[in-house]
Motif scaffolding. Sequence first.
Motif, PDB file in Angstrom:
ATOM      1  N   ASP A 292      68.507  38.534  -4.088  1.00 31.06           N
ATOM      2  CA  ASP A 292      68.749  37.146  -4.059  1.00 31.06           C
ATOM      3  C   ASP A 292      70.105  36.593  -4.299  1.00 31.06           C
ATOM      4  OD1 ASP A 292      66.218  36.752  -3.240  1.00 31.06           O
ATOM      5  OD2 ASP A 292      65.331  36.021  -5.060  1.00 31.06           O
ATOM      6  N   SER A 293      71.002  37.427  -4.773  1.00 35.85           N
ATOM      7  CA  SER A 293      72.520  36.962  -5.135  1.00 35.85           C
ATOM      8  C   SER A 293      73.310  37.628  -3.938  1.00 35.85           C
ATOM      9  CB  SER A 293      73.039  37.933  -6.466  1.00 35.85           C
ATOM     10  OG  SER A 293      73.073  39.270  -6.055  1.00 35.85           O
ATOM     11  N   GLY A 294      72.874  38.272  -2.991  1.00 38.05           N
ATOM     12  CA  GLY A 294      73.546  38.597  -1.980  1.00 38.05           C
ATOM     13  C   GLY A 294      73.910  40.031  -1.808  1.00 38.05           C
ATOM     14  N   GLN A 295      73.630  40.626  -2.910  1.00 39.69           N
ATOM     15  CA  GLN A 295      74.184  42.021  -3.043  1.00 39.69           C
ATOM     16  C   GLN A 295      73.314  42.977  -2.018  1.00 39.69           C
ATOM     17  OE1 GLN A 295      73.627  43.908  -6.808  1.00 39.69           O
ATOM     18  NE2 GLN A 295      75.909  44.337  -6.871  1.00 39.69           N
ATOM     19  N   VAL A 296      74.291  43.937  -1.346  1.00 37.14           N
ATOM     20  CA  VAL A 296      73.663  44.747  -0.218  1.00 37.14           C
ATOM     21  C   VAL A 296      73.000  46.104  -1.180  1.00 37.14           C
ATOM     22  CG1 VAL A 296      74.094  46.160   1.561  1.00 37.14           C
ATOM     23  CG2 VAL A 296      75.124  44.005   1.191  1.00 37.14           C
ATOM     24  N   PRO A 340      69.280  43.067 -11.296  1.00 34.94           N
ATOM     25  CA  PRO A 340      69.036  42.078 -10.147  1.00 34.94           C
ATOM     26  C   PRO A 340      69.105  40.504 -10.911  1.00 34.94           C
ATOM     27  CG  PRO A 340      67.148  43.353 -10.640  1.00 34.94           C
ATOM     28  CD  PRO A 340      68.128  43.991 -11.430  1.00 34.94           C
ATOM     29  N   PRO A 341      69.612  39.545 -10.185  1.00 32.66           N
ATOM     30  CA  PRO A 341      69.533  38.181 -10.956  1.00 32.66           C
ATOM     31  C   PRO A 341      67.975  37.521 -11.108  1.00 32.66           C
ATOM     32  CG  PRO A 341      69.838  37.900  -8.429  1.00 32.66           C
ATOM     33  CD  PRO A 341      69.624  39.553  -8.819  1.00 32.66           C
ATOM     34  N   PRO A 346      70.826  31.181 -12.253  1.00 35.50           N
ATOM     35  CA  PRO A 346      72.168  30.495 -11.560  1.00 35.50           C
ATOM     36  C   PRO A 346      72.758  31.491 -10.573  1.00 35.50           C
ATOM     37  CG  PRO A 346      72.607  31.368 -13.913  1.00 35.50           C
ATOM     38  CD  PRO A 346      71.088  31.379 -13.644  1.00 35.50           C
ATOM     39  N   PHE A 347      72.032  32.641 -10.442  1.00 39.28           N
ATOM     40  CA  PHE A 347      72.842  33.692  -9.397  1.00 39.28           C
ATOM     41  C   PHE A 347      71.903  34.213  -8.376  1.00 39.28           C
ATOM     42  CE2 PHE A 347      74.539  34.774 -14.024  1.00 39.28           C
ATOM     43  CZ  PHE A 347      75.316  34.017 -13.839  1.00 39.28           C
ATOM     44  N   ALA A 348      70.549  33.400  -8.261  1.00 33.88           N
ATOM     45  CA  ALA A 348      69.765  33.890  -7.335  1.00 33.88           C
ATOM     46  C   ALA A 348      69.452  32.811  -6.343  1.00 33.88           C
ATOM     47  CB  ALA A 348      68.354  34.034  -7.858  1.00 33.88           C
TER      48      ALA A 348
END
Length: 470
Positions: A292-296, A340-341, A346-348
């Motif tokens: 959900d933070s865009g991290q692959v 993971p967020p 605030p990061f997800a």
Amino acid sequence: MSAEQTTDVIVIGAGAVGENAAARVIQGGLSATLVESELVGGECSYWACMPSKALLRPGSALHSARAVAGSREAVTGTLDAQQVLARRDEFTSHWDDSSQVEWVEKTGITLVRGRARLTGERRVEVTTDDGATTLVARHAVALATGSAPTIPPIDGLDGLNFWGTREATSAKEVPESLAVLGGGVAGAELAQAYARLGSAVTLIARSALLGSYPEPAARLVQQGLEHDGVTLHLNTGTESVAYDGERFRVSLAGGTVVESEKLLVSTGRHPALAGLGVEELGLEPRRLDTDDSGQVSGHPWLYAVGDAAGKVLLTHQGKYEARMTGDAIVARAKGELQGPPERWGPFAATADSYAVPQVVFTDPEIAMAGRTLETARKDGLNVSETSLELSVAGSSLHADGYKGWAQMVVDDERKVLVGVTFAGPDVAELLHAATIAIAGEVPLHRLWHAVPAYPTISEVWLRLLERYGL
Ligand SMILES: Cc1cc2nc3c(=O)[nH]c(=O)nc-3n(C[C@H](O)[C@H](O)[C@H](O)COP(=O)(O)OP(=O)(O)OC[C@H]3O[C@@H](n4cnc5c(N)ncnc54)[C@H](O)[C@@H]3O)c2cc1C
Ligand SMILES: NC(=O)c1ccc[n+]([C@@H]2O[C@H](COP(=O)([O-])OP(=O)(O)OC[C@H]3O[C@@H](n4cnc5c(N)ncnc54)[C@H](O)[C@@H]3O)[C@@H](O)[C@H]2O)c1
């Protein structure tokens, strides 16, 4: 020429999403380099949201004036197509990105023009007119490369000089006739825009029109298009396409042949990841697996955001993802975020899964937030729907013979909204209340205290809640 530059974060793609991701990184105190191969501002500014809405708005303003006795009599002419195109050109800044470049530079972002490619962990090669530059990121690389049109494998189509949405939104003249392939939001909007500008438009869709929206809402749009003279071939396959140097001939299943001066193919989009070097990292180039933070997944230094991530292909949602991604990169770099967020933190970008607002800017409009009844049930929720004709004092004052429809989808266990759809003239501005109610999980018994002003179209909220049983 070859040089190497080190920065904290590299963002590939300077569309609305890449710009926002880079800006959040700067705001968090890190340095950011933004790479762009075309225009800074991306698809939305020059070939998508802005020009398409600029092409639609004059037609809907004219239609609104004609929908009210008294002002109707004052309207004696038709749209001035050249003025509409000229106003569209203003909204695209004549395809000149200097004001966006100025904003990027003022924000403190380093801009590099050229085509980027990943060459290893945190390493990016940018091919420019004068050679290549190697960029090295201390912390992260974010892919914000947008999406590319998906072209269907229709016999004869490959190699023809048809329009995509880019050509349709930037056209300098209105064609005498236009065939539109695809019944999604781009097809519906551009079919209406050109019909109102004077083209003879035929829309061909292999399924229903706007099939991902509730059927009564899509039906109102269909009636709107028919009223504007658009010929619709729905639930109809396309067998082949040919061009004789002057006209396209689109042969449909069942034997009908549609002839037109221009052909617009608007049959969906997919993440633009080709040629970026993701395969060499062992990643699937069609769709990246991101949190959900865009991290692959499996590559903690790599992020995908906006259309490139392929979750929700909308500017506002991509910019929301960009705020989360930019902040998550900064927090991880500072050791303030491990793992993971947290959901809704605030990061997800948690709202991607629950509370996405979207508007079909046809006349009438569809404005929808959250889930439809079908998607809610598919997600295993115990839901019911309440729907009604949109008919309140505000709507009847707004336009004579106003026709609209509204629906709310309620999670019956938690008594909160999970989806809301409005269809009708000028309903887009009603949408944010729905988005807040869904994202905020406002209990229905509390929503009952949110009194809509009289006489506005928003009074439909009260009618929906009453019909639900409050
Ligand atoms: C016709 C149409 C109408 C639309 N209308 C709306 C609307 O009304 N509202 C809405 O919310 N959404 C709308 N959308 C969707 C919206 O345009 C996209 O969701 C949005 O543009 C995505 O932004 P992005 O920054 O992710 O990608 P983009 O805007 O596509 O930006 C990506 C950028 O990356 C650059 N790039 C790609 N690869 C490289 C590389 N290797 N190196 C360097 N640069 C690279 C590209 O040149 C581009 O500038 C519409 C789309 C279409 C097609
Ligand atoms: N107002 C807005 O927010 C807005 C406007 C335009 C586009 N967009 C975004 O841009 C993206 C692209 O828009 P779009 O309308 O191209 O995509 P879409 O996914 O909304 O619709 C694609 C349409 O093409 C049809 N199609 C697919 N393959 C086909 C084939 N082989 N033959 C015939 N028809 C086929 C589908 O059935 C569907 O009707 C969307 O995801 C949307 O989010 C948003």
